[in-house]
Design a protein around this motif. Structure first.
Motif, short mmCIF file in Angstrom:
data_model
loop_
_atom_site.label_atom_id
_atom_site.label_comp_id
_atom_site.label_asym_id
_atom_site.label_seq_id
_atom_site.Cartn_x
_atom_site.Cartn_y
_atom_site.Cartn_z
N TYR A 19 0.84 -1.20 0.00
CA TYR A 19 0.00 0.00 0.00
C TYR A 19 0.88 1.26 0.00
O TYR A 19 0.58 2.23 -0.69
CB TYR A 19 -0.95 0.02 1.20
CG TYR A 19 -2.13 -0.91 1.07
CD1 TYR A 19 -2.97 -0.84 -0.05
CD2 TYR A 19 -2.41 -1.86 2.04
CE1 TYR A 19 -4.06 -1.69 -0.17
CE2 TYR A 19 -3.49 -2.72 1.92
CZ TYR A 19 -4.31 -2.63 0.81
OH TYR A 19 -5.38 -3.47 0.69
N VAL A 61 -6.49 -9.99 -2.89
CA VAL A 61 -5.90 -8.65 -2.82
C VAL A 61 -4.49 -8.65 -3.41
O VAL A 61 -3.99 -7.62 -3.88
CB VAL A 61 -5.91 -8.12 -1.36
CG1 VAL A 61 -4.95 -8.91 -0.48
CG2 VAL A 61 -5.58 -6.65 -1.30
N ALA A 347 6.08 8.39 15.68
CA ALA A 347 4.91 9.25 15.78
C ALA A 347 4.31 9.36 14.39
O ALA A 347 4.95 9.91 13.49
CB ALA A 347 5.29 10.63 16.33
N HIS A 348 3.15 8.76 14.21
CA HIS A 348 2.41 8.80 12.94
C HIS A 348 3.24 8.34 11.75
O HIS A 348 3.07 8.82 10.65
CB HIS A 348 1.83 10.20 12.72
CG HIS A 348 1.06 10.68 13.92
ND1 HIS A 348 -0.12 10.10 14.31
CD2 HIS A 348 1.35 11.63 14.84
CE1 HIS A 348 -0.54 10.68 15.41
NE2 HIS A 348 0.32 11.59 15.77
N LYS A 370 4.20 -0.47 13.11
CA LYS A 370 3.95 0.94 13.46
C LYS A 370 2.87 1.06 14.53
O LYS A 370 3.01 1.80 15.50
CB LYS A 370 3.50 1.68 12.20
CG LYS A 370 2.95 3.08 12.43
CD LYS A 370 2.38 3.64 11.13
CE LYS A 370 1.68 4.96 11.31
NZ LYS A 370 1.03 5.40 10.06
N ARG A 371 1.74 0.34 14.33
CA ARG A 371 0.58 0.56 15.22
C ARG A 371 0.25 -0.65 16.07
O ARG A 371 -0.67 -0.61 16.88
CB ARG A 371 -0.64 0.96 14.39
CG ARG A 371 -1.21 -0.15 13.51
CD ARG A 371 -2.45 0.29 12.74
NE ARG A 371 -3.13 -0.86 12.15
CZ ARG A 371 -2.80 -1.43 11.00
NH1 ARG A 371 -1.80 -0.94 10.28
NH2 ARG A 371 -3.46 -2.47 10.56
N GLY A 372 0.98 -1.75 15.91
CA GLY A 372 0.64 -3.00 16.59
C GLY A 372 -0.36 -3.76 15.74
O GLY A 372 -0.89 -3.23 14.76
N SER A 374 -3.49 -4.77 14.49
CA SER A 374 -4.92 -4.48 14.56
C SER A 374 -5.48 -4.30 13.17
O SER A 374 -4.76 -3.93 12.24
CB SER A 374 -5.16 -3.21 15.38
OG SER A 374 -4.75 -2.08 14.65
N VAL A 376 -7.96 -5.17 9.61
CA VAL A 376 -7.94 -6.13 8.50
C VAL A 376 -6.88 -5.67 7.49
O VAL A 376 -6.23 -4.66 7.71
CB VAL A 376 -9.34 -6.23 7.84
CG1 VAL A 376 -10.35 -6.80 8.81
CG2 VAL A 376 -9.81 -4.86 7.34
N GLY A 378 -7.07 -4.21 4.66
CA GLY A 378 -7.31 -2.86 4.13
C GLY A 378 -6.98 -1.75 5.12
O GLY A 378 -6.76 -0.61 4.71
N THR A 379 -6.96 -2.05 6.42
CA THR A 379 -6.63 -1.03 7.44
C THR A 379 -5.23 -0.47 7.18
O THR A 379 -4.92 0.66 7.57
CB THR A 379 -6.69 -1.64 8.85
OG1 THR A 379 -7.88 -2.43 8.94
CG2 THR A 379 -6.73 -0.57 9.92
N LYS A 381 -4.08 0.46 4.43
CA LYS A 381 -4.06 1.48 3.39
C LYS A 381 -4.08 2.89 4.01
O LYS A 381 -3.18 3.68 3.75
CB LYS A 381 -5.21 1.28 2.41
CG LYS A 381 -5.09 2.18 1.21
CD LYS A 381 -6.02 1.82 0.09
CE LYS A 381 -5.75 2.77 -1.06
NZ LYS A 381 -6.39 2.37 -2.29
N PRO A 382 -5.09 3.23 4.84
CA PRO A 382 -5.02 4.55 5.50
C PRO A 382 -3.78 4.71 6.37
O PRO A 382 -3.23 5.82 6.48
CB PRO A 382 -6.31 4.62 6.33
CG PRO A 382 -6.90 3.26 6.32
CD PRO A 382 -6.34 2.53 5.14
N ASP A 383 -3.33 3.61 6.98
CA ASP A 383 -2.15 3.67 7.83
C ASP A 383 -0.93 4.07 7.00
O ASP A 383 -0.16 4.96 7.37
CB ASP A 383 -1.94 2.29 8.48
CG ASP A 383 -0.81 2.28 9.48
OD1 ASP A 383 -0.30 3.35 9.81
OD2 ASP A 383 -0.42 1.19 9.92
N GLU A 386 -0.89 7.74 5.83
CA GLU A 386 -0.41 8.70 6.84
C GLU A 386 1.13 8.79 6.80
O GLU A 386 1.70 9.88 6.80
CB GLU A 386 -0.87 8.26 8.23
CG GLU A 386 -0.42 9.18 9.34
CD GLU A 386 -0.76 8.63 10.72
OE1 GLU A 386 -1.48 9.31 11.45
OE2 GLU A 386 -0.29 7.52 11.07
#
Lengths: 461, 142
Positions: A19, A61, A347-348, A370-372, A374, A376, A378-379, A381-383, A386
């Motif tokens: 992504y 995918v 940070a982000h 980065k975020r641990g 969590s 699916v 597709g999550t 993609k927004p991650d 950023e």
């Protein structure tokens, strides 16, 4: 802005990596080149080695990822390990930015006595094994046990439970590793327990996953009526949530309690409001059972319904335990790690210097590292969006590594010197076709090559 | 989704202030870090309260020389704290219901982070976007 083009190295080739690559390549007015590295010869990370082999639709995918890889500005270097074949210092010589997308490669522990006994495994190891992950294809699981217990009710737990209950015909319809199909076809496991700490209204699994359990040809699903009855707190929370999917989930689970049993070969017991407190040793270092404490639900200050032990215990005999309490990220050489969350300190998406908490120019992170763990697929993609936003902004501001412009092309000057047998995306496409071809011969979606040696041999490397 | 997945990519810094600091100092810190609230801590970093833009506006309307009040005179004392294991959805609902926009995160009584309602809305939005993207991909490929 740095001297163009912007050269980016991505470490890891799972969904978050692809992504991010896609979003970098689609930036207007950015002249960019992306080189993606994976320590495994094959791309796609958990899409290949994590998604359940009977969920082929989810794996589709990867076709979108292959389109990203077709961009002439993109290169894939498989079987090149960061920290071993290439280091951060190497990358700084050739690239402006490095993006770590290494995922969460280890698992969380339950933190109870006996967890390390033989016969007690991380569910993630079992998942990697049946999916033919090169690091796990020599693992052995004792499927001569009659009862298997899975701790957790998340997506991984439910995948493991379902896979343990598939019939030989259902197994053969998947792209599971051949050795796993054989082992599971001869499995003596007749009872599978899934243990949830909280109640049915708090279980993480989704409705389609629950419905799938009712469609298994060789398995009855059993739930005790007392454990799916909602307590007052859950009733209130379900009413407040006003969420049809949640109402349906509770209904579905409650319907199991009154459902006629089909006298099938296997039984899957969904248990709620129980937590293991210790695994027992049979005297030879092998697990023989576990002690469970019954829980009641309480509400925290911020409204979360959590489990609290009642002091009432029960015993459950079993020689095969899978803990499925979550994946966890592993430290990456040369990069600050935040142990509390099992992620790269960031940070982000910008990696932080632990001394100053300010961003380190040129280093970025995306996905589970980065975020641990969590969400699916597709999550990511927004991650990744950023992180890429910061990468572009920093590149325009000149906040990057300062590579040696005379160093030349990293493929010839670095990568092939360190790993002459590295795998290109073209190599992967050949392997992919070989696997699909073998699948067609057996009327299966694909027949995987599993060990690294087998893969290199198939490619004539 | 749990609070810890929001905290993991926020970095470890939690901007705090002492109870005896003046409001003008609190305002400067809020502006410098471009944030809307500060956790008020004692010398052992135990949270005593929280001071937000709201608290400052309220005191501004009551006292003309509000900038020289001490933080502890203005801060909100009855703190609602969350744990890393709390569900984002439940915390969001609680914040909306009780109308507060920042929640400190504590572990065994120690302050380890703070999240704003904006952080949580973004996390939820990204989660929904991710779900939609996954469903769309599956529909297109089937």
């Amino acid at each position: 802005m740095t001297t163009s083009p912007l050269r980016v190295a991505i470490i890891g080739a799972g969904p978050s990596a692809f992504y991010a690559a896609e979003q970098l390549l689609h930036q207007d007015g950015l002249d960019v080149r992306v080189d993606m590295f994976d320590r495994l010869p094959t791309p796609y990370g958990l899409v290949r080695h994590g998604v359940a082999p009977d969920h082929q639709k989810i794996k589709s995918v990867s076709r979108a990822f292959a389109q990203v890889a077709a961009d002439p500005r993109f290169r894939f270097f498989g079987f090149v390990e960061y920290g071993k074949d290439i280091t951060l210092a190497d990358l700084k010589t050739f690239y402006h930015q490095v993006l770590f997308a290494t995922g969460a490669q280890s698992d969380k522990r339950m933190g109870i006595p006996g967890e390390g006994l033989a016969g007690s495994h991380p569910a993630t190891a079992f998942v990697a094994w049946y999916n033919g992950h090169p690091d796990f294809c020599d693992y052995r699981f004792d499927l001569s046990q009659e009862r298997a217990v899975i701790v957790g009710v998340g997506n991984v737990a439910i995948d493991v439970a379902r896979i343990l209950c598939l019939s030989p015909a259902e197994l053969r319809a998947t792209d599971m590793a051949d050795y796993a199909i054989e082992a599971l076809s001869n499995s003596k496991v007749r009872e599978v327990y899934l243990l949830g700490r909280r109640g049915p209204a708090q279980a993480a699994f989704t409705n389609p996953e629950i419905k799938e359990l009712t469609e298994l040809s060789d398995c009855d699903v059993i739930v005790a009526p007392s454990e799916v009855e909602l307590d007052a707190l859950s009733q209130e929370a379900v009413a407040e949530a006003n969420d049809r999917a949640l109402d349906r989930k509770v209904e579905l689970l409650q319907s199991f309690a009154t459902r006629e049993l089909g006298g099938r070969l296997r039984r899957l017991f969904l248990r709620f409001l129980v937590s293991p407190v210790a695994l027992h040793d049979d005297g030879t270092g092998h697990v023989s059972g576990m002690r469970l404490v019954r829980n009641r639900l309480v509400r925290s200050e911020t409204g979360t319904i959590t489990a609290e032990a009642t002091g009432e215990y029960e015993e459950l005999n079993t020689g095969l335990v899978f803990r499925s309490v979550g994946y966890r990220g592993a430290p990456v050489p040369g990069v600050p790690f935040q142990d509390r969350w099992g992620v790269i300190l960031n940070a982000h998406g910008r990696v932080l210097d632990p001394e100053t908490n300010s961003p380190i120019p040129g280093e970025y992170v995306t996905g589970w590292i980065k975020r641990g763990p969590s969400g699916v697929i597709g999550t990511n993609k927004p991650d990744s969006a950023e992180t890429v936003q910061w990468m572009v902004e920093d590149a325009h501001a000149g906040r990057t590594f300062q590579p040696d412009e005379a160093a030349g092309d990293p493929e010839q000057r670095l990568i092939r010197l360190r790993q002459p047998r590295c795998i290109s995306f073209g190599d992967w496409c050949r392997l992919d076709n070989l696997e699909l071809e073998r699948g067609r011969e057996q009327s299966r979606p694909r027949v995987k090559f599993t060990s690294v040696d087998e893969i290199l041999q198939a490619l004539g490397k | 989704m749990k609070m810890e997945s929001v905290l993991a990519s926020k970095g470890p810094a939690v901007v705090t202030i002492g109870p005896t600091a003046l409001l003008r100092e609190a305002v400067a810190v809020l502006v410098k870090h471009r944030i809307g609230a500060l956790v008020v801590v004692d010398s052992g970093r135990q949270p005593l309260g929280i001071i937000s833009e709201r608290d400052i506006i309220r005191s501004a309307s009551a006292k003309p020389d509000f900038l020289y009040l001490a933080v502890e005179e203005v801060m909100t004392r009855d703190l609602v704290c969350a744990s890393p294991g709390d569900d984002v959805e439940a915390v969001l609902r609680t914040m909306t219901m009780h109308r507060f926009r920042h929640v400190p995160i504590t572990e065994n009584g120690t302050l380890i982070g703070i999240v704003s309602i904006g952080d949580l809305v973004k996390a939820q939005l990204d989660a929904y976007r991710g779900d939609i993207h996954t469903l769309q991909t599956q529909l297109m490929e089937s």
